[in-house]
Scaffold this motif. Structure first.
Motif, short mmCIF file in Angstrom:
data_model
loop_
_atom_site.label_atom_id
_atom_site.label_comp_id
_atom_site.label_asym_id
_atom_site.label_seq_id
_atom_site.Cartn_x
_atom_site.Cartn_y
_atom_site.Cartn_z
N ASN A 84 1.23 27.96 -11.11
CA ASN A 84 1.31 28.55 -12.45
C ASN A 84 0.27 27.98 -13.40
O ASN A 84 -0.24 28.69 -14.26
CB ASN A 84 2.71 28.34 -13.04
CG ASN A 84 3.75 29.18 -12.32
OD1 ASN A 84 3.42 30.17 -11.68
ND2 ASN A 84 5.01 28.77 -12.40
N GLU A 125 5.14 25.21 -7.34
CA GLU A 125 5.19 26.24 -8.37
C GLU A 125 4.37 25.87 -9.60
O GLU A 125 3.61 26.70 -10.11
CB GLU A 125 6.65 26.50 -8.77
CG GLU A 125 6.80 27.64 -9.77
CD GLU A 125 8.27 27.95 -10.06
OE1 GLU A 125 8.48 28.84 -10.90
OE2 GLU A 125 9.16 27.31 -9.48
N GLN A 126 4.49 24.67 -10.09
CA GLN A 126 3.75 24.27 -11.28
C GLN A 126 2.24 24.30 -11.04
O GLN A 126 1.49 24.77 -11.88
CB GLN A 126 4.17 22.89 -11.75
CG GLN A 126 3.49 22.48 -13.06
CD GLN A 126 3.98 21.14 -13.58
OE1 GLN A 126 4.90 20.57 -13.02
NE2 GLN A 126 3.37 20.67 -14.65
#
Length: 106
Positions: A104, A100-101
């Protein structure tokens, strides 16, 4: 499922196991021994006997092959279950999405 240096398509493995079991079941329901019919159909006892002998031997060979195939199907099914269990255990240990990081921030 992926690991160091390998990839396993568990659905394909399960499909192969299922297909093998269907083939084994189909063969179990079809014996060549009964294929010959009566001697009168051939007009000669020797021809009937030769075909009967061939059919019995061929059917015995198919029985051996399907026994081996059944064992292979069983092993594939158990291996697929093991991969699914390992995948579920690994997924249960993740508390957040590790990608996810990167997505993003990327």
């Amino acid at each position: 499922m992926d690991g160091p240096g390998f990839h396993v398509d568990v659905e394909k493995m399960e499909g192969a196991a299922s297909g093998i079991h269907r083939s084994v079941s189909d063969q179990a329901n079809f014996a060549l021994r009964g294929l010959c019919g009566d001697t009168q159909l051939y007009g000669h006892g020797g021809i009937h006997d030769a075909l009967m002998n061939f059919s019995v031997r061929w059917s015995d060979g198919l029985d051996t092959l399907t026994e081996d195939a059944g064992a292979i199907g069983d092993v594939l099914g158990r291996a697929a279950q093991a991969y699914r269990a390992a995948d579920a255990a690994a997924a249960g240990s993740l508390k957040v999405d590790p990608g996810e990081q990167a997505v993003n921030d990327g």
